[in-house]
Design a protein around this motif. Structure first.
Motif, PDB file in Angstrom:
ATOM      1  N   THR A  64       0.803  -1.223   0.000  1.00  0.00           N
ATOM      2  CA  THR A  64       0.000   0.000   0.000  1.00  0.00           C
ATOM      3  C   THR A  64       0.838   1.276   0.000  1.00  0.00           C
ATOM      4  O   THR A  64       0.289   2.356  -0.239  1.00  0.00           O
ATOM      5  CB  THR A  64      -0.947   0.058   1.219  1.00  0.00           C
ATOM      6  N   LYS A  65       2.117   1.184   0.263  1.00  0.00           N
ATOM      7  CA  LYS A  65       2.943   2.389   0.345  1.00  0.00           C
ATOM      8  C   LYS A  65       3.301   2.895  -1.051  1.00  0.00           C
ATOM      9  O   LYS A  65       3.536   2.088  -1.969  1.00  0.00           O
ATOM     10  CB  LYS A  65       4.214   2.112   1.149  1.00  0.00           C
ATOM     11  N   PRO A  66       3.363   4.210  -1.226  1.00  0.00           N
ATOM     12  CA  PRO A  66       3.737   4.764  -2.532  1.00  0.00           C
ATOM     13  C   PRO A  66       5.079   4.209  -3.011  1.00  0.00           C
ATOM     14  O   PRO A  66       6.020   4.083  -2.235  1.00  0.00           O
ATOM     15  CB  PRO A  66       3.838   6.270  -2.266  1.00  0.00           C
ATOM     16  N   GLY A  67       5.122   3.837  -4.295  1.00  0.00           N
ATOM     17  CA  GLY A  67       6.339   3.271  -4.874  1.00  0.00           C
ATOM     18  C   GLY A  67       6.556   1.810  -4.543  1.00  0.00           C
ATOM     19  O   GLY A  67       7.528   1.207  -4.993  1.00  0.00           O
ATOM     20  N   GLN A  68       5.663   1.223  -3.737  1.00  0.00           N
ATOM     21  CA  GLN A  68       5.807  -0.175  -3.321  1.00  0.00           C
ATOM     22  C   GLN A  68       4.482  -0.915  -3.429  1.00  0.00           C
ATOM     23  O   GLN A  68       4.174  -1.777  -2.624  1.00  0.00           O
ATOM     24  CB  GLN A  68       6.322  -0.236  -1.891  1.00  0.00           C
ATOM     25  N   THR A  69       3.711  -0.588  -4.429  1.00  0.00           N
ATOM     26  CA  THR A  69       2.367  -1.143  -4.558  1.00  0.00           C
ATOM     27  C   THR A  69       2.324  -2.465  -5.300  1.00  0.00           C
ATOM     28  O   THR A  69       1.246  -3.048  -5.436  1.00  0.00           O
ATOM     29  CB  THR A  69       1.429  -0.136  -5.247  1.00  0.00           C
ATOM     30  N   ARG A  70       3.457  -2.947  -5.757  1.00  0.00           N
ATOM     31  CA  ARG A  70       3.532  -4.268  -6.390  1.00  0.00           C
ATOM     32  C   ARG A  70       4.615  -5.068  -5.687  1.00  0.00           C
ATOM     33  O   ARG A  70       5.779  -4.659  -5.656  1.00  0.00           O
ATOM     34  CB  ARG A  70       3.864  -4.139  -7.882  1.00  0.00           C
ATOM     35  N   VAL A  71       4.240  -6.188  -5.120  1.00  0.00           N
ATOM     36  CA  VAL A  71       5.197  -7.049  -4.432  1.00  0.00           C
ATOM     37  C   VAL A  71       5.576  -8.188  -5.358  1.00  0.00           C
ATOM     38  O   VAL A  71       4.711  -8.880  -5.909  1.00  0.00           O
ATOM     39  CB  VAL A  71       4.631  -7.586  -3.100  1.00  0.00           C
ATOM     40  N   LEU A  72       6.881  -8.369  -5.515  1.00  0.00           N
ATOM     41  CA  LEU A  72       7.408  -9.411  -6.393  1.00  0.00           C
ATOM     42  C   LEU A  72       8.132 -10.468  -5.577  1.00  0.00           C
ATOM     43  O   LEU A  72       8.886 -10.153  -4.656  1.00  0.00           O
ATOM     44  CB  LEU A  72       8.391  -8.804  -7.401  1.00  0.00           C
ATOM     45  N   ALA A  73       7.877 -11.730  -5.924  1.00  0.00           N
ATOM     46  CA  ALA A  73       8.630 -12.862  -5.384  1.00  0.00           C
ATOM     47  C   ALA A  73       9.638 -13.243  -6.459  1.00  0.00           C
ATOM     48  O   ALA A  73       9.250 -13.585  -7.582  1.00  0.00           O
ATOM     49  CB  ALA A  73       7.708 -14.026  -5.066  1.00  0.00           C
ATOM     50  N   ILE A  74      10.902 -13.153  -6.115  1.00  0.00           N
ATOM     51  CA  ILE A  74      11.969 -13.423  -7.075  1.00  0.00           C
ATOM     52  C   ILE A  74      12.657 -14.717  -6.671  1.00  0.00           C
ATOM     53  O   ILE A  74      13.117 -14.864  -5.539  1.00  0.00           O
ATOM     54  CB  ILE A  74      12.984 -12.265  -7.131  1.00  0.00           C
ATOM     55  N   SER A  75      12.710 -15.646  -7.600  1.00  0.00           N
ATOM     56  CA  SER A  75      13.420 -16.898  -7.371  1.00  0.00           C
ATOM     57  C   SER A  75      14.849 -16.710  -7.868  1.00  0.00           C
ATOM     58  O   SER A  75      15.069 -16.394  -9.038  1.00  0.00           O
ATOM     59  CB  SER A  75      12.729 -18.045  -8.125  1.00  0.00           C
TER      60      SER A  75
END
Length: 185
Positions: A64-75
């Protein structure tokens, strides 16, 4: 069983480890589409990876924070992850940090409500050569988990216990030399 004060906890297999990052959609969408970080991602900037899902939820406010609205899981390859640890220094109290392509810091781990827990979670800052390796060699896949994060957040706000739905994380088996290098216990 008591959790050690500094211990890397993550989801991993024999070949890969999952780390998390949160970005604006302008960076996240092209990365997911290309399955690697591409423009407008900036190689010249330090980028921080987090093996702890709950620490990422704290940092991004459940996306929800500005600039962090997409969470990525990186393998990532475990080989690459361990290279990063082997070429790291602690981010505080170390002279000559500019000579290291990786910095690590230990911050309080968080529970589902962002409360600090009595043990630490590792954040790993990549710069220079480490960023190039991260982008060009270590990344196996990038998954946008924002919908799952939003679902968990909604369930949490409604009073549900989301613990059973969290990604499984366990102690990462660090060789002794790497544990010493990053200050793990």
């Amino acid at each position: 069983m008591k959790i050690p004060y500094r211990q890397i906890r993550a989801g991993y297999t024999e070949e890969a480890i999952t780390v998390y990052q949160a970005y604006d959609p302008d960076i996240a969408a092209p990365a997911v589409a290309a399955q690697r970080f591409v423009e407008p991602f900036k190689r010249a900037r330090m980028t921080w990876i987090k093996p702890s899902f709950l620490w990422m939820m704290y940092r991004s406010g459940y996306a929800t924070k500005p600039g962090q609205t997409r969470v990525l899981a990186i393998s990532l390859t475990r080989e690459g992850f361990e290279w990063a640890l082997a070429h790291s220094c602690l981010s505080h109290g170390v002279e000559g940090k500019e000579n290291y392509p990786v910095r690590v810091q230990w911050d309080p781990e968080r529970d589902t409500h962002h409360n600090a827990l009595p043990y630490r979670s590792i954040q790993i800052g990549l710069s220079g050569e480490a960023v190039d390796r991260y982008l060009d060699e270590w990344t196996l896949s990038i998954t946008d988990i924002t919908p799952q994060v939003h679902t968990l957040h909604a369930q949490l706000r409604s009073g549900a216990d989301i613990t059973p739905a969290l990604p499984a994380e366990r102690a990462y088996p660090l060789p002794d030399a790497l544990a010493r290098a990053v200050g793990a216990q």
